[in-house]
Design a protein around this motif. Structure first.
Motif, short mmCIF file in Angstrom:
data_model
loop_
_atom_site.label_atom_id
_atom_site.label_comp_id
_atom_site.label_asym_id
_atom_site.label_seq_id
_atom_site.Cartn_x
_atom_site.Cartn_y
_atom_site.Cartn_z
N LEU A 105 -2.84 0.68 8.40
CA LEU A 105 -3.13 1.93 7.57
C LEU A 105 -3.92 3.21 7.51
O LEU A 105 -3.91 3.86 7.17
CB LEU A 105 -2.22 1.51 6.37
N ALA A 106 -5.43 2.64 8.68
CA ALA A 106 -6.40 4.23 8.56
C ALA A 106 -5.93 5.63 8.79
O ALA A 106 -6.42 6.08 8.14
CB ALA A 106 -7.53 2.85 9.74
N ARG A 107 -4.71 5.67 9.52
CA ARG A 107 -4.28 7.11 9.95
C ARG A 107 -3.83 7.52 9.03
O ARG A 107 -3.26 8.67 9.36
CB ARG A 107 -4.21 7.03 10.91
N GLN A 108 -2.56 6.83 8.12
CA GLN A 108 -1.72 7.08 7.51
C GLN A 108 -2.16 7.30 6.05
O GLN A 108 -1.68 8.25 5.31
CB GLN A 108 -0.85 5.98 7.44
N ILE A 109 -3.50 6.23 5.11
CA ILE A 109 -3.66 6.23 3.91
C ILE A 109 -5.54 6.35 3.70
O ILE A 109 -5.89 5.53 4.56
CB ILE A 109 -3.07 5.13 3.40
N LEU B 152 1.26 -1.22 0.00
CA LEU B 152 0.48 -0.34 0.14
C LEU B 152 0.79 0.97 0.08
O LEU B 152 0.36 2.11 -0.69
CB LEU B 152 -1.03 -0.32 0.87
N VAL B 153 1.82 1.42 0.90
CA VAL B 153 2.98 2.31 1.00
C VAL B 153 3.31 2.39 -0.93
O VAL B 153 3.51 3.90 -1.14
CB VAL B 153 3.51 2.10 1.54
N TRP B 154 3.59 1.92 -0.90
CA TRP B 154 4.61 1.55 -2.09
C TRP B 154 4.22 2.11 -3.27
O TRP B 154 4.28 3.06 -4.61
CB TRP B 154 5.09 0.15 -2.56
N LEU B 155 2.37 1.97 -3.08
CA LEU B 155 1.50 2.25 -4.23
C LEU B 155 1.02 3.79 -4.20
O LEU B 155 1.17 4.16 -4.84
CB LEU B 155 -0.34 1.57 -4.13
N ARG B 156 1.18 4.12 -2.75
CA ARG B 156 0.96 5.41 -2.70
C ARG B 156 2.00 6.10 -3.05
O ARG B 156 1.95 7.36 -3.15
CB ARG B 156 0.90 5.68 -1.05
N GLN B 157 3.54 5.57 -2.91
CA GLN B 157 4.35 6.65 -3.34
C GLN B 157 4.35 6.94 -4.48
O GLN B 157 4.48 7.98 -5.14
CB GLN B 157 5.62 5.76 -2.93
N GLN B 158 3.97 5.62 -5.82
CA GLN B 158 4.33 5.99 -6.91
C GLN B 158 2.77 6.93 -7.53
O GLN B 158 3.59 7.80 -8.60
CB GLN B 158 3.75 5.18 -7.63
N SER B 159 1.78 7.86 -6.60
CA SER B 159 1.65 8.08 -6.97
C SER B 159 1.50 9.70 -6.16
O SER B 159 1.61 10.94 -7.46
CB SER B 159 0.09 8.38 -6.04
N LEU B 160 2.42 9.77 -4.97
CA LEU B 160 3.37 10.72 -4.32
C LEU B 160 4.18 11.47 -5.45
O LEU B 160 4.29 13.11 -6.14
CB LEU B 160 3.06 11.07 -3.63
N LEU B 161 5.49 10.38 -6.76
CA LEU B 161 6.18 11.09 -6.79
C LEU B 161 5.68 11.43 -8.13
O LEU B 161 7.14 12.05 -9.20
CB LEU B 161 6.87 9.76 -6.71
N GLY B 162 4.85 11.33 -8.69
CA GLY B 162 4.27 11.50 -10.55
C GLY B 162 4.63 11.09 -11.06
O GLY B 162 4.57 11.53 -12.30
N ILE B 163 5.03 9.39 -10.67
CA ILE B 163 4.93 8.09 -11.64
C ILE B 163 4.11 8.11 -12.89
O ILE B 163 3.11 8.18 -12.66
CB ILE B 163 5.42 7.23 -10.22
N LYS B 164 4.57 8.43 -13.57
CA LYS B 164 3.12 8.52 -15.33
C LYS B 164 3.54 6.82 -15.64
O LYS B 164 4.31 6.10 -15.97
CB LYS B 164 3.10 9.32 -16.24
N ASN B 165 2.22 6.31 -15.68
CA ASN B 165 2.81 4.93 -16.57
C ASN B 165 1.04 4.26 -17.10
O ASN B 165 0.38 4.06 -16.25
CB ASN B 165 2.80 3.83 -15.52
N GLU B 166 1.08 4.78 -18.51
CA GLU B 166 0.17 4.30 -19.33
C GLU B 166 -1.22 3.13 -19.29
O GLU B 166 -2.30 3.55 -19.02
CB GLU B 166 0.09 5.09 -20.66
N TRP B 167 -0.34 2.56 -18.31
CA TRP B 167 -1.09 0.87 -18.37
C TRP B 167 -1.76 1.32 -17.40
O TRP B 167 -2.26 0.06 -16.83
CB TRP B 167 -0.42 -0.19 -18.61
#
Length: 333
Positions: free
Chosen positions: A191-195, A147-162
């Motif tokens: 993770l309720a208080r983090q994500i 979950l943290v990894w997935l969230r990081q992908q969004s926060l870092l602005g990593i784009k991947n069209e698929w």
């Protein structure tokens, strides 16, 4: 981010159960797993492993992605091909009593590919570490890391069209079946208080306890049931930390000594999917009462544990259609 091509033959350390006579067996679930006194573990190859390419027939794109090289956590992504809008994200954990199973098992691959397409959501199926080599809380830790990894992908602005371009990271759901539902439940507490998690989808959640419920003792199960009481006990002996009993909060969140997790889950909507002929039926109903008014519970008539992945009967397929519709309505609400 690393995309990988998964070799099914290497996804689990699987071997035929043909141990030498001089090894002492300390735990066995017939046809699934055998554990020896020296720590050696053998798992029977009961299920074929599906390649990502086969998901195209269900109208989704599919790839395997490594999340953590050190612990070998990876996930299988399913993205509907027909969507032109941001979709809800469902992070899913497979079942198997914490001891067997894989995100590449063909039964899960087919179920989740169809679910992603019909429910209109991006699904990330997490392949976590298994007990007894990695007892709890290893699976919970892997879920948190995913979950943290997935969230990081969004926060870092990593784009991947698929997948990222189709995924609404502010609309995240956790779900799973059996032991996977237990993992989703415990990860959500952590993770309720983090994500910002919008909701939980718990399909036949795997819980237990020292005292037997009525359904555990007397439930008439379908032929070749996916979960017997003896198997349930063995899974808990293998997956709980050494010395812990079945009233440990990870096994029995209704136990008197269990922490008050309601505060952590107060903002979550919860969908609990219960099988009428499952030995876990009573525990699932007790959980719904414990969680309170924000829970939507549905009992699927005439089917047993894991019907959605293992039962191909006409009745079961009708119930799978109902289950898919309920999940679709829940995530799109």
């Amino acid at each position: 981010m690393t995309t990988m091509t998964l070799d099914p033959s290497l996804s689990l350390q699987v071997s035929s159960i043909n141990a030498s006579k001089n090894r002492v067996i300390v735990e066995e679930i017939d046809g699934l797993i055998r554990v020896y006194k020296d720590g050696h573990v053998e798992r029977a190859q009961i299920m074929t492993h599906a390649m990502c390419s086969s998901a195209s027939e269900f109208g989704v794109s599919c790839r395997d992605v490594i999340i953590d090289n050190y612990t070998n956590i990876w996930a299988r992504f399913y993205v509907p091909n027909s969507s032109h809008t941001k979709l809800p994200l469902l992070v899913y954990f497979h079942g198997g009593g914490f001891c067997v199973g894989s995100a590449s098992w063909s039964c899960y691959h087919e179920f989740l590919a169809k679910l992603a397409s019909k429910a209109g959501c991006v699904i990330v199926s997490v392949n976590y570490r298994l007990a007894p080599e990695n007892p709890l809380p290893a699976a919970y830790e892997d879920g948190v890391k995913a979950l943290v990894w997935l969230r990081q992908q969004s926060l870092l602005g990593i784009k991947n069209e698929w997948w990222t371009d189709h995924c609404n990271m502010s609309n995240i759901f956790l779900g799973g079946d059996s032991a996977g539902a237990n993992i989703a439940f415990n990860v959500s507490i952590r993770l309720a208080r983090q994500i910002d998690i919008k909701g939980l989808i718990l399909i036949q959640p795997f819980f237990g306890g020292e005292s037997r419920t009525h359904s555990e003792k007397y439930m008439t199960q379908p032929p070749r049931s996916a979960l017997t009481l003896a198997a349930s006990d063995a899974y808990w002996r293998l997956s709980l930390p050494p010395g812990e009993k079945r009233d440990h909060p990870w096994c029995n969140p209704m136990a008197k000594m269990a922490p008050n997790y309601l505060e952590e889950l107060r903002d979550l909507s919860v969908l609990v999917c219960i099988s009428e002929m499952d030995i876990l039926k009573d525990r699932n109903l007790e959980l719904c009462v414990k969680l309170g008014h924000k829970v939507e519970q549905i009992v699927y008539k005439g089917v047993g544990h894991a019907f959605q992945i293992l039962n191909k009967s006409t009745l079961a397929q009708t119930r799978v259609h109902e289950l898919t519709t309920h999940i679709k309505n829940f995530v799109r609400r």
